[in-house]
Design a protein around this motif. Structure first.
Motif: not given
Length: 223
Positions: A182-205
């Protein structure tokens, strides 16, 4: 009016056996937005990422990156777009065993004809300082995923696609990797999609969407 980082218009995809996994899917990802996509196994989450990356072709509909329909690109143009604008993080890492860590991370820079010094900078950022001459066999699963993230982000892509990036990691390592991602995506001003089964992982989006046979829907508040 701002052009979406990614747009899927009425995208449809079926497997070779005729089973439809995506039907008339519509989706817009805004510049700088980080979205998590969840859903049951087999619903088409990884297929969607492959379509967005141009690694597969929809049976119907259009995928646009920065307003450009990727189906209209030649093979060379599509390859150039992936090298320049996309970063892909795989669950299985796909780190090349015969290359050093610095060579693995620097591969997108090499393909883009860019300065290779950022490879070392990215290894430092992911906590692998001084490990550039090591080989993947010397790393743990968590360290390999850090290399994969560094490689995906080293060329500052505008669109990052992550397919179950913490699926093979223990909870503590997964937390560290998600924070880094997340830090790297935000610092680079990028857009991102994360596919995950983990709600804990998804909560970082920034937001969570559920993929079903009816398309992408916001996560219900009760979840």
């Amino acid at each position: 009016m701002q052009v979406p980082a990614l747009e899927c218009r009425a995208v449809k995809k079926a497997y070779g056996n005729g089973r439809v996994v995506l039907t008339h899917l519509d989706f817009i990802l805004q510049p700088g937005e980080y979205v998590a996509i969840m859903g049951e196994s087999g619903v088409g989450k990884s297929t969607l990422l492959n379509l967005i990356a141009g690694l597969d072709t929809p049976d119907a509909g259009t995928v646009l990156i920065d307003g450009v329909p990727i189906s209209g690109l030649t093979d060379d143009q599509a390859t150039h777009l992936r090298r320049e604008k996309l970063g892909f993080i795989f669950q299985a890492f796909h780190v090349l065993p015969h290359l050093t860590l610095a060579q693995n991370v620097g591969l997108p820079l090499l393909l883009n004809g860019a300065d290779m010094t950022r490879a070392t900078e990215m290894l430092d950022k992911v906590g692998l300082q001084g490990r550039g001459n090591d080989f993947p066999r010397q790393l743990s699963g968590g360290e390999l995923q850090r290399v994969a993230i560094a490689r995906a982000l080293v060329h500052r892509p505008k669109l990052v696609l992550a397919d179950e990036p913490t699926g093979n990691l223990d909870p503590d390592t997964a937390h560290d990797v998600l924070t880094l991602l997340r830090d790297e995506i935000k610092s680079n001003g990028a857009s991102a999609i994360m596919v995950t089964h983990s709600l804990a992982a998804a909560a970082t989006a920034d937001r969570i969407l559920i993929l079903t046979s009816a398309g992408l829907q916001a996560l219900p508040a009760a979840a």
